[in-house]
Design a protein around this motif. Structure first.
Motif, mmCIF file in Angstrom:
data_model
loop_
_atom_site.group_PDB
_atom_site.id
_atom_site.type_symbol
_atom_site.label_atom_id
_atom_site.label_comp_id
_atom_site.label_asym_id
_atom_site.label_seq_id
_atom_site.Cartn_x
_atom_site.Cartn_y
_atom_site.Cartn_z
ATOM 1 N N TRP A 267 0.774 -0.881 -0.167
ATOM 2 C CA TRP A 267 0.023 0.038 -0.028
ATOM 3 C C TRP A 267 0.933 1.228 0.051
ATOM 4 O O TRP A 267 1.884 1.233 0.252
ATOM 5 C CB TRP A 267 -0.822 -0.065 1.195
ATOM 6 N N ALA A 268 0.366 2.380 -0.547
ATOM 7 C CA ALA A 268 1.070 3.559 -0.652
ATOM 8 C C ALA A 268 0.102 4.684 -0.280
ATOM 9 O O ALA A 268 -0.794 4.779 -1.104
ATOM 10 C CB ALA A 268 1.656 3.853 -2.002
ATOM 11 N N ILE A 271 -3.772 4.582 -1.204
ATOM 12 C CA ILE A 271 -4.018 3.818 -2.218
ATOM 13 C C ILE A 271 -3.615 2.477 -1.929
ATOM 14 O O ILE A 271 -2.732 1.809 -1.327
ATOM 15 C CB ILE A 271 -2.828 4.329 -3.362
ATOM 16 N N GLU A 275 -6.806 -1.459 -5.582
ATOM 17 C CA GLU A 275 -7.204 -0.055 -6.014
ATOM 18 C C GLU A 275 -9.018 -0.017 -5.735
ATOM 19 O O GLU A 275 -9.906 0.648 -6.488
ATOM 20 C CB GLU A 275 -7.354 -0.461 -7.685
ATOM 21 N N SER A 333 4.525 8.726 -2.357
ATOM 22 C CA SER A 333 3.944 8.601 -3.583
ATOM 23 C C SER A 333 3.617 7.284 -4.351
ATOM 24 O O SER A 333 4.323 6.248 -3.639
ATOM 25 C CB SER A 333 4.737 9.429 -4.667
ATOM 26 N N ASP A 334 2.760 7.204 -5.035
ATOM 27 C CA ASP A 334 2.323 5.861 -5.356
ATOM 28 C C ASP A 334 3.592 5.080 -6.290
ATOM 29 O O ASP A 334 4.336 5.868 -6.772
ATOM 30 C CB ASP A 334 1.012 5.815 -6.291
ATOM 31 N N ASP A 339 4.589 -1.144 -10.379
ATOM 32 C CA ASP A 339 4.830 -1.712 -9.138
ATOM 33 C C ASP A 339 5.588 -3.029 -9.353
ATOM 34 O O ASP A 339 5.419 -3.991 -8.484
ATOM 35 C CB ASP A 339 3.997 -1.749 -8.351
#
Length: 536
Positions: A267-268, A271, A275, A333-334, A339
């Motif tokens: 997780w970020a 986010i 989703e 940040s995402d 990823d």
């Protein structure tokens, strides 16, 4: 502090304790071995206690030591794997006492705290007015039940010279992947303090029959991914029943931070990996934060405010080490580039991307600039160094670590160099392997080595591992700044002096066998004044 009685400490007791030597079980550690209920290893893995057998089934712990204070923790659970731990909605008074001896003949202070259902019947006692560099013993009593005895230790005073500090760190303890053998070995060493750098629990469903543990003694919620507060509470209860983990907690104070699996994988900020809508994820994050706070020996003031919690904090141990404990999840940040491991590009280099957030970045650099200790330590989650591998003929790095946040990394490391920070060391977990690297602000062009990064392996996550697996070979081939690697399970035990840092990487051949011991795989020495890496 409510209902306290304070007795002046007997200083003659401390003078009779011999000094411990690095990685040996002598002095106070050997004394603890003969204290019933303290750190002796269990004869076998016991079945969970039945309802009503005991209120202290989840053990005791201490944490966040200061020169004059320490947190004492416990959580009441008469049936730990049942809903609500078998507890009712009635608050329960919990007596506690702290003494200078394990027999409690020299009680230093005592008091009463209320364990409430709103906080999962957990207790966080912030005991103040203590002596620096001192071993204390503590226990709890509630409704006629008495806990095991724990040992804790305060940090050294900043005003004097600290001869040495012993500490360990651990991370990544997936319950279904194997037993927590490393904690029995850690307890035998009785370090001054233990850092847990994240993934204390895992959110995914536990395999049928408990994976490697081959047991059905799990809460019903363990058969699916945890998302609700009760799910998280029950998962912590399952993990905290592990006798080796309890053994380590009652032997040394812990300083704990979190990584991703305490909430959800990778997780970020707000986010989710899956989703889900932001409001739904923040509801889940609030539940996860609350359960983390309830089950770790941190101060009551860290209690989360919904989905927000100030986890990053700083600890100074005399004049020998300052530890900046970071949070690299809540403000990042995402992740970019899907990823997945891949090449660094214009996205990873964007100057507006951050892994710490602007506020924590300023806090970190200000703390490093004002430090007066010999060693300056970043205690956090994911590797700063590029651990590059060749993937389909191209250089690939993780997007989840600092490699995916190149500008953020450069601001911290270049900022530390510009401020004249000496003896910078990064200690991390996350990657389920041990890797020792030179610390640089970039790895794609020539750059000055500004420190050393020591990545420790997992307690159990990933299963047994091997001395060198395929990933280890690939990263060594593509990462010349990597000076040591191993992919077995274990932890890192350290001794710091003003002359050098010695890190012993201790590993086990099997986490499928709860009786398997650990051994020294390598010792890494870092001399004072220069970021050299000596491996033996």
């Amino acid at each position: 502090m409510p209902n306290t009685l304070r007795i002046a400490p007997d200083k003659t007791l401390r003078s009779g304790i011999s000094r411990r030597t690095f990685l040996t079980w002598t002095g106070v550690a050997s004394a603890l071995a003969f204290t019933p209920g303290l750190i002796e290893a269990p004869a076998a893995y016991p079945a969970p206690m039945n309802h009503g057998d005991h209120l202290f089934t989840l053990g005791v712990a201490s944490g966040d030591p200061l020169p004059d204070a320490v947190v004492l923790w416990t959580r009441l659970a008469s049936a730990p794997l049942a809903p609500h731990g078998g507890m009712t909605d009635i608050p329960i008074p919990v007596e506690w006492e702290l003494a200078l001896d394990s027999n409690f003949r020299r009680v230093f202070t005592r008091g009463i705290e209320l364990a409430t259902p709103a906080d999962g019947h957990s207790v966080h006692v912030d005991v103040r007015g203590l002596e620096p560099s001192t071993d204390y013993f503590y226990r709890f009593r509630a409704a006629g039940h008495i806990s095991d005895v724990g040992r804790t230790r305060t940090a050294p005073s900043a005003s004097g010279t600290t001869g040495a500090l012993t500490f360990a760190w651990a991370s990544c303890q997936s319950w279904g992947d194997g037993f927590f053998n490393a904690y029995a070995d850690m307890a035998a060493a009785a370090p001054d303090v233990v850092f847990h750098l994240g993934d204390y629990v895992y959110e995914k469903a536990i395999p049928t029959r408990g994976g490697q543990r081959n047991t059905t003694a799990v809460p019903q919620s363990a058969h699916s991914e945890m998302t609700r507060l009760d799910d998280y509470r029950e998962r912590y209860a399952l993990y905290k029943l592990d006798p080796h983990l309890q053994q380590a907690h009652r032997t040394s104070p812990f300083i704990v931070t979190m990584d991703d699996h305490e909430v959800e994988n990778n997780w970020a900020a707000n986010i989710s990996e899956d989703e889900v809508p932001v409001p739904d994820f923040l509801y889940r994050r609030a539940a996860a934060f609350k359960a983390w706070w309830e089950n770790t020996p941190v101060r009551a003031e860290l209690r989360p405010n919904g989905a927000d919690m100030r986890i990053y904090r700083r600890f100074t141990f005399g004049d020998i080490a300052q530890f900046s404990v970071l949070d690299t999840r809540q403000y990042r940040s995402d992740q970019v580039n899907g990823d997945t491991d891949g090449p660094q590009n214009e996205l990873t280099a964007r100057p507006d991307r951050t892994i710490t957030g602007a506020g924590q970045e300023r806090w970190l650099l200000d703390g490093l600039a004002s430090s007066r200790t010999r060693w300056n330590v970043l205690a956090h989650q994911t590797t700063i160094a590029d651990l590059a591998r060749s993937k389909n003929g191209a250089r690939a790095v993780s997007m989840d670590g600092w490699s995916g946040y190149e500008a953020s990394r450069a601001r911290i490391l270049d900022g530390a160099r510009e401020r004249g920070v000496d003896n910078l060391v990064s200690i991390v977990g996350d990657i389920h392997r041990s890797v020792v690297s030179e610390l640089k602000s970039t790895y794609t062009r020539p750059a000055t080595t500004v420190g050393v990064e020591l990545a420790g392996t997992s307690i159990s996550s990933g299963g047994d591992g091997a001395d060198s697996d395929e990933s280890d070979k690939l990263l060594k081939a593509a990462s010349p700044h990597v000076k040591f690697g191993n992919s077995q399970r274990g932890y890192v035990l350290n001794r710091l002096t003003h002359q050098d840092w010695q890190a012993e990487f201790r590993v086990t051949d099997s986490v499928a066998d709860p009786g398997a011991g650990l051994r020294r795989r390598a010792t890494v020495r870092i001399p004072d004044g220069r970021p050299d890496i000596e491996v033996s």
